[in-house]
Design a protein around this motif. Structure first.
Motif, mmCIF file in Angstrom:
data_model
loop_
_atom_site.group_PDB
_atom_site.id
_atom_site.type_symbol
_atom_site.label_atom_id
_atom_site.label_comp_id
_atom_site.label_asym_id
_atom_site.label_seq_id
_atom_site.Cartn_x
_atom_site.Cartn_y
_atom_site.Cartn_z
ATOM 1 N N PHE A 92 -22.417 87.916 -2.741
ATOM 2 C CA PHE A 92 -22.495 86.924 -3.812
ATOM 3 C C PHE A 92 -23.520 85.830 -3.559
ATOM 4 O O PHE A 92 -23.850 85.088 -4.477
ATOM 5 C CB PHE A 92 -21.131 86.271 -4.015
ATOM 6 C CG PHE A 92 -20.105 87.194 -4.597
ATOM 7 C CD1 PHE A 92 -20.245 87.697 -5.874
ATOM 8 C CD2 PHE A 92 -18.994 87.570 -3.863
ATOM 9 C CE1 PHE A 92 -19.296 88.547 -6.416
ATOM 10 C CE2 PHE A 92 -18.054 88.419 -4.390
ATOM 11 C CZ PHE A 92 -18.199 88.917 -5.671
ATOM 12 N N ARG A 95 -22.565 81.841 -4.446
ATOM 13 C CA ARG A 95 -21.610 81.707 -5.562
ATOM 14 C C ARG A 95 -20.215 81.493 -4.976
ATOM 15 O O ARG A 95 -19.401 82.401 -4.874
ATOM 16 C CB ARG A 95 -21.671 82.939 -6.454
ATOM 17 C CG ARG A 95 -23.041 83.088 -7.104
ATOM 18 C CD ARG A 95 -23.243 84.468 -7.593
ATOM 19 N NE ARG A 95 -23.032 84.570 -9.035
ATOM 20 C CZ ARG A 95 -23.039 85.729 -9.679
ATOM 21 N NH1 ARG A 95 -23.210 86.840 -9.027
ATOM 22 N NH2 ARG A 95 -22.867 85.759 -10.971
ATOM 23 N N SER A 97 -17.572 79.944 -5.865
ATOM 24 C CA SER A 97 -16.350 80.150 -6.644
ATOM 25 C C SER A 97 -15.951 81.622 -6.619
ATOM 26 O O SER A 97 -14.765 81.950 -6.588
ATOM 27 C CB SER A 97 -16.555 79.674 -8.070
ATOM 28 O OG SER A 97 -17.614 80.380 -8.669
ATOM 29 N N GLN A 98 -16.939 82.498 -6.634
ATOM 30 C CA GLN A 98 -16.664 83.932 -6.564
ATOM 31 C C GLN A 98 -16.045 84.290 -5.219
ATOM 32 O O GLN A 98 -15.111 85.089 -5.137
ATOM 33 C CB GLN A 98 -17.960 84.729 -6.747
ATOM 34 C CG GLN A 98 -18.579 84.585 -8.129
ATOM 35 C CD GLN A 98 -17.785 85.359 -9.178
ATOM 36 O OE1 GLN A 98 -17.407 86.507 -8.946
ATOM 37 N NE2 GLN A 98 -17.506 84.720 -10.293
ATOM 38 N N ASP A 108 -13.570 76.734 -3.199
ATOM 39 C CA ASP A 108 -15.014 76.932 -3.092
ATOM 40 C C ASP A 108 -15.655 75.848 -2.239
ATOM 41 O O ASP A 108 -16.549 76.107 -1.440
ATOM 42 C CB ASP A 108 -15.670 76.997 -4.476
ATOM 43 C CG ASP A 108 -15.320 75.819 -5.352
ATOM 44 O OD1 ASP A 108 -14.484 74.985 -4.943
ATOM 45 O OD2 ASP A 108 -15.874 75.710 -6.450
ATOM 46 N N GLU A 265 -28.396 88.343 -5.918
ATOM 47 C CA GLU A 265 -28.320 89.027 -7.198
ATOM 48 C C GLU A 265 -29.598 89.813 -7.470
ATOM 49 O O GLU A 265 -29.579 90.827 -8.150
ATOM 50 C CB GLU A 265 -28.014 88.074 -8.351
ATOM 51 C CG GLU A 265 -28.820 86.808 -8.402
ATOM 52 C CD GLU A 265 -28.105 85.653 -7.721
ATOM 53 O OE1 GLU A 265 -27.784 85.786 -6.540
ATOM 54 O OE2 GLU A 265 -27.894 84.625 -8.352
#
Length: 295
Positions: A92, A95, A97-98, A108, A265
């Motif tokens: 991730f 990220r 929160s992911q 997070d 990503e």
DNA sequence: AAGGAAGGCAACCGCCAACAA
DNA sequence: ATTGTTGGCGGTTGCCTTCCT
């Protein structure tokens, strides 16, 4: 267009002017907890007002999510959690929160702080080692952190002939630190993938031979509760933990660019909601089978 | 014991997306 | 279609504690 409510704005301005900032007092905490437990979550600006707090809604939300929520797990990250964070970060990126969504009881913010401080620490350590003028000395010290060199890593990751590789043994013996590889530019994403596959295989091997390994002083205790009671949801795709398979799939990590400076990503292409999203889905199913996650 | 450095962590800031009016 | 509000997120800051000299 919505008509501006002048009176409401006036009230809001009054609120804003006297809004508190900075650390929360125990009294404020108590007010927020009591309100949340009685009324549950709603509009945060309403919560702030109705709970009698001179705080903005955002501040209340942050305080609740990061500190007051009853389901929060406090204390240091276990080694299992650290491994998982590292693994999830490889997927991730930043990220948080992911990542936090897959670590129950962790926020997070907590993970972000952990990552930043840990990475900073390790970068510093490794930089100072790299700057050492005496190469033999630095190599000796480095070997204390990484018990093998780049060549060994490649050989180990490529060698699938034995049922349990030397790298797996390292993983089992807790002598292997994947952070060092990335921080030090020792390997690219492909290598990391290989390594985690080894880690996964190693831990699975360990799972069955825990007792023997413990007797040899080798193994960590990975006999953890299964994840099957949990249902993890990503942003868009609910992931059924029961349908996990037991092998990590890093097939798409063929990018030979170094991970540093590359967006994850971009590496795996889930920024566009096409195939990448599907791939991410598969990846996340793999993650739910992470064998040494302690809940 | 005192002062400075480093580390850890809570909280803020600014941006963005979703939604309501 | 436009605008304001809200919630969520990642990056950053600054305070407090601990460690080191």
């Amino acid at each position: 267009m919505r008509k501006p409510d002048l009176m409401a704005n006036k009230d809001r301005m009054k609120d804003i002017i006297k809004l508190r900032k900075g650390l929360w007092s125990p009294d404020e905490d108590e007010k927020l907890i009591r309100y949340m437990l009685t009324n549950g979550q709603g509009c945060w600006s309403d919560i702030a007002r109705n709970a009698g707090l001179q705080r903005c809604g955002k501040s209340c939300r942050l305080r609740w999510i990061n500190y007051l929520r009853p389901d929060l797990k406090r204390g240091a990250f276990s080694s299992q959690e650290q491994h998982l964070i590292f693994h999830l970060h490889s997927i991730f990126g930043n990220r948080w929160s992911q990542i936090a969504a897959r670590l129950p009881g962790r926020t997070d913010n907590e993970i972000k702080n952990f990552w930043n401080s840990t990475l900073k620490k390790r970068m510093k350590t490794n930089t100072s080692l790299n700057n050492s003028t005496d190469s033999s000395e630095s190599k000796d010290v480095l070997s204390g952190i990484m018990p093998f060199n780049d060549h060994d890593i490649m050989n180990m990751s490529m060698d699938s002939s034995s049922s349990i590789s030397s790298m797996q043994a390292m993983v089992l013996a807790d002598q292997f630190d994947p952070f060092s590889l990335l921080v030090n530019n020792h390997c690219d994403m492909t290598n990391v993938s290989e390594i985690f596959t080894c880690m996964e295989d190693g831990h699975q091997a360990n799972h069955g031979t825990l007792e023997a390994n413990n007797k040899m002083g080798l193994g960590r205790d990975f006999s953890l509760p299964s994840l099957e009671s949990r249902s993890i949801e990503s942003d868009s795709v609910p992931i059924d933990v029961k349908s996990h398979n037991n092998h990590f799939n890093y097939g798409s990590f063929n990018n030979t660019d170094n991970i540093q400076g590359s967006k994850v990503e971009d590496l795996i292409g889930f920024a566009n909601h096409g195939q990448g999203e599907l791939y991410l889905e598969n990846l996340m199913q793999d993650i739910t089978s992470f064998p040494f996650l302690d809940f």
